[in-house]
Write a protein that holds these residues in place. Structure first.
Motif, PDB file in Angstrom:
ATOM      1  N   GLN A 214       0.826  -1.206   0.000  1.00 38.65           N
ATOM      2  CA  GLN A 214       0.000   0.000   0.000  1.00 38.65           C
ATOM      3  C   GLN A 214       0.864   1.261   0.000  1.00 38.65           C
ATOM      4  O   GLN A 214       0.578   2.217  -0.717  1.00 38.65           O
ATOM      5  CB  GLN A 214      -0.942   0.011   1.206  1.00 38.65           C
ATOM      6  N   LEU A 215       1.935   1.266   0.778  1.00 42.61           N
ATOM      7  CA  LEU A 215       2.844   2.415   0.787  1.00 42.61           C
ATOM      8  C   LEU A 215       3.451   2.658  -0.592  1.00 42.61           C
ATOM      9  O   LEU A 215       3.545   3.792  -1.053  1.00 42.61           O
ATOM     10  CB  LEU A 215       3.964   2.203   1.811  1.00 42.61           C
ATOM     11  N   LEU A 216       3.864   1.571  -1.249  1.00 46.35           N
ATOM     12  CA  LEU A 216       4.442   1.703  -2.586  1.00 46.35           C
ATOM     13  C   LEU A 216       3.415   2.229  -3.579  1.00 46.35           C
ATOM     14  O   LEU A 216       3.713   3.095  -4.398  1.00 46.35           O
ATOM     15  CB  LEU A 216       5.007   0.358  -3.054  1.00 46.35           C
ATOM     16  N   LYS A 217       2.188   1.724  -3.497  1.00 44.54           N
ATOM     17  CA  LYS A 217       1.129   2.190  -4.402  1.00 44.54           C
ATOM     18  C   LYS A 217       0.839   3.670  -4.162  1.00 44.54           C
ATOM     19  O   LYS A 217       0.684   4.439  -5.107  1.00 44.54           O
ATOM     20  CB  LYS A 217      -0.140   1.363  -4.212  1.00 44.54           C
ATOM     21  N   ASN A 218       0.750   4.059  -2.895  1.00 41.17           N
ATOM     22  CA  ASN A 218       0.483   5.460  -2.557  1.00 41.17           C
ATOM     23  C   ASN A 218       1.589   6.378  -3.064  1.00 41.17           C
ATOM     24  O   ASN A 218       1.336   7.532  -3.398  1.00 41.17           O
ATOM     25  CB  ASN A 218       0.326   5.632  -1.044  1.00 41.17           C
ATOM     26  N   ALA A 219       2.813   5.860  -3.104  1.00 32.67           N
ATOM     27  CA  ALA A 219       3.949   6.652  -3.583  1.00 32.67           C
ATOM     28  C   ALA A 219       4.061   6.627  -5.107  1.00 32.67           C
ATOM     29  O   ALA A 219       4.949   7.235  -5.680  1.00 32.67           O
ATOM     30  CB  ALA A 219       5.243   6.131  -2.960  1.00 32.67           C
ATOM     31  N   GLY A 220       3.165   5.890  -5.762  1.00 35.56           N
ATOM     32  CA  GLY A 220       3.190   5.821  -7.218  1.00 35.56           C
ATOM     33  C   GLY A 220       4.249   4.893  -7.764  1.00 35.56           C
ATOM     34  O   GLY A 220       4.625   4.991  -8.925  1.00 35.56           O
ATOM     35  N   VAL A 221       4.743   3.992  -6.926  1.00 35.97           N
ATOM     36  CA  VAL A 221       5.783   3.058  -7.364  1.00 35.97           C
ATOM     37  C   VAL A 221       5.126   1.879  -8.073  1.00 35.97           C
ATOM     38  O   VAL A 221       4.173   1.296  -7.578  1.00 35.97           O
ATOM     39  CB  VAL A 221       6.607   2.551  -6.157  1.00 35.97           C
ATOM     40  N   SER A 222       5.641   1.566  -9.236  1.00 34.92           N
ATOM     41  CA  SER A 222       5.139   0.419  -9.990  1.00 34.92           C
ATOM     42  C   SER A 222       5.962  -0.807  -9.629  1.00 34.92           C
ATOM     43  O   SER A 222       7.187  -0.778  -9.650  1.00 34.92           O
ATOM     44  CB  SER A 222       5.258   0.703 -11.489  1.00 34.92           C
ATOM     45  N   ILE A 223       5.276  -1.870  -9.268  1.00 35.62           N
ATOM     46  CA  ILE A 223       5.950  -3.113  -8.908  1.00 35.62           C
ATOM     47  C   ILE A 223       5.762  -4.086 -10.058  1.00 35.62           C
ATOM     48  O   ILE A 223       4.644  -4.363 -10.465  1.00 35.62           O
ATOM     49  CB  ILE A 223       5.352  -3.718  -7.620  1.00 35.62           C
ATOM     50  N   SER A 224       6.871  -4.596 -10.596  1.00 39.69           N
ATOM     51  CA  SER A 224       6.761  -5.536 -11.703  1.00 39.69           C
ATOM     52  C   SER A 224       6.252  -6.882 -11.206  1.00 39.69           C
ATOM     53  O   SER A 224       6.395  -7.224 -10.033  1.00 39.69           O
ATOM     54  CB  SER A 224       8.118  -5.719 -12.395  1.00 39.69           C
ATOM     55  N   SER A 225       5.675  -7.650 -12.094  1.00 34.98           N
ATOM     56  CA  SER A 225       5.156  -8.966 -11.747  1.00 34.98           C
ATOM     57  C   SER A 225       6.247  -9.891 -11.245  1.00 34.98           C
ATOM     58  O   SER A 225       6.043 -10.661 -10.311  1.00 34.98           O
ATOM     59  CB  SER A 225       4.468  -9.596 -12.956  1.00 34.98           C
ATOM     60  N   ILE A 226       7.427  -9.816 -11.852  1.00 37.11           N
ATOM     61  CA  ILE A 226       8.509 -10.706 -11.432  1.00 37.11           C
ATOM     62  C   ILE A 226       8.957 -10.360 -10.021  1.00 37.11           C
ATOM     63  O   ILE A 226       9.272 -11.241  -9.221  1.00 37.11           O
ATOM     64  CB  ILE A 226       9.697 -10.696 -12.429  1.00 37.11           C
ATOM     65  N   ASP A 227       8.955  -9.066  -9.666  1.00 36.71           N
ATOM     66  CA  ASP A 227       9.291  -8.674  -8.302  1.00 36.71           C
ATOM     67  C   ASP A 227       8.264  -9.229  -7.318  1.00 36.71           C
ATOM     68  O   ASP A 227       8.613  -9.672  -6.232  1.00 36.71           O
ATOM     69  CB  ASP A 227       9.363  -7.155  -8.169  1.00 36.71           C
ATOM     70  N   LEU A 228       6.995  -9.194  -7.723  1.00 41.01           N
ATOM     71  CA  LEU A 228       5.953  -9.746  -6.857  1.00 41.01           C
ATOM     72  C   LEU A 228       6.117 -11.249  -6.681  1.00 41.01           C
ATOM     73  O   LEU A 228       5.961 -11.774  -5.580  1.00 41.01           O
ATOM     74  CB  LEU A 228       4.562  -9.432  -7.428  1.00 41.01           C
ATOM     75  N   VAL A 229       6.452 -11.938  -7.767  1.00 45.66           N
ATOM     76  CA  VAL A 229       6.656 -13.383  -7.683  1.00 45.66           C
ATOM     77  C   VAL A 229       7.812 -13.690  -6.738  1.00 45.66           C
ATOM     78  O   VAL A 229       7.723 -14.579  -5.892  1.00 45.66           O
ATOM     79  CB  VAL A 229       6.915 -13.989  -9.081  1.00 45.66           C
ATOM     80  N   LYS A 230       8.913 -12.946  -6.861  1.00 43.03           N
ATOM     81  CA  LYS A 230      10.060 -13.155  -5.980  1.00 43.03           C
ATOM     82  C   LYS A 230       9.676 -12.878  -4.527  1.00 43.03           C
ATOM     83  O   LYS A 230      10.045 -13.628  -3.626  1.00 43.03           O
ATOM     84  CB  LYS A 230      11.223 -12.242  -6.381  1.00 43.03           C
ATOM     85  N   ALA A 231       8.946 -11.792  -4.305  1.00 43.45           N
ATOM     86  CA  ALA A 231       8.555 -11.437  -2.941  1.00 43.45           C
ATOM     87  C   ALA A 231       7.646 -12.498  -2.343  1.00 43.45           C
ATOM     88  O   ALA A 231       7.788 -12.863  -1.175  1.00 43.45           O
ATOM     89  CB  ALA A 231       7.866 -10.072  -2.936  1.00 43.45           C
ATOM     90  N   VAL A 232       6.705 -13.004  -3.145  1.00 47.63           N
ATOM     91  CA  VAL A 232       5.806 -14.045  -2.654  1.00 47.63           C
ATOM     92  C   VAL A 232       6.587 -15.307  -2.317  1.00 47.63           C
ATOM     93  O   VAL A 232       6.344 -15.956  -1.301  1.00 47.63           O
ATOM     94  CB  VAL A 232       4.684 -14.340  -3.679  1.00 47.63           C
ATOM     95  N   ALA A 233       7.571 -15.646  -3.149  1.00 49.99           N
ATOM     96  CA  ALA A 233       8.389 -16.829  -2.871  1.00 49.99           C
ATOM     97  C   ALA A 233       9.175 -16.652  -1.577  1.00 49.99           C
ATOM     98  O   ALA A 233       9.261 -17.571  -0.762  1.00 49.99           O
ATOM     99  CB  ALA A 233       9.342 -17.099  -4.032  1.00 49.99           C
ATOM    100  N   GLN A 234       9.714 -15.453  -1.363  1.00 47.15           N
ATOM    101  CA  GLN A 234      10.443 -15.189  -0.123  1.00 47.15           C
ATOM    102  C   GLN A 234       9.512 -15.226   1.077  1.00 47.15           C
ATOM    103  O   GLN A 234       9.854 -15.755   2.128  1.00 47.15           O
ATOM    104  CB  GLN A 234      11.164 -13.850  -0.209  1.00 47.15           C
TER     105      GLN A 234
END
Length: 133
Positions: free
Chosen positions: A24-44
């Motif tokens: 939510q903080l990243l979205k509020n700051a207008g930061v775009s999160i790539s899908s691969i970053d999300l996949v890595k984060a979910v795996a971690q």
């Protein structure tokens, strides 16, 4: 030798709340999160939630007549990775990991394009085309 570090002792609920707050903080700051970053984060997060420690995962190299494999096992998974000839096991395993990440990135990109196409079709409000006989 194992490269996994012991995750901090954190409850599952705390991890989920922290994850949601960070996104939510990243979205509020207008930061775009790539899908691969999300996949890595979910795996971690998956590893942390599972509470895996180096003692929970075993890694060994098996050398056969034709090739060598890195055998990685934990509860509830096991993975055998063929190692590249003439290369140290950690280097080969790292290369295989990077290759898999690239393939995953490609598949995620393709899936995102498909979802985009679904949106376009829905906006066009067309009936589905029957499959060719």
């Amino acid at each position: 030798m194992n490269s996994l570090r012991s995750p901090p002792s954190i409850s599952h609920d705390h991890l989920v709340q922290s994850w949601d707050a960070a996104v939510q903080l990243l979205k509020n700051a207008g930061v775009s999160i790539s899908s691969i970053d999300l996949v890595k984060a979910v795996a971690q997060l998956d590893v942390a939630v599972a509470g895996l420690t180096p003692s929970d995962v075993s890694t060994r190299v098996i050398v056969g007549a034709q090739c060598a494999y890195a055998c990685i096992a934990g509860n509830p998974f096991s993975l055998d990775v063929q190692l590249q000839p003439g290369m140290a096991a950690p280097t080969s395993l790292r290369n295989s990991s990077l290759e898999n990440q690239q393939q995953a990135k490609h598949l995620i990109r393709q899936a995102m394009r498909m979802e985009y196409a679904v949106t376009i079709l829905a906006l066009q409000d067309k009936k589905p085309v029957a499959a060719a006989a």
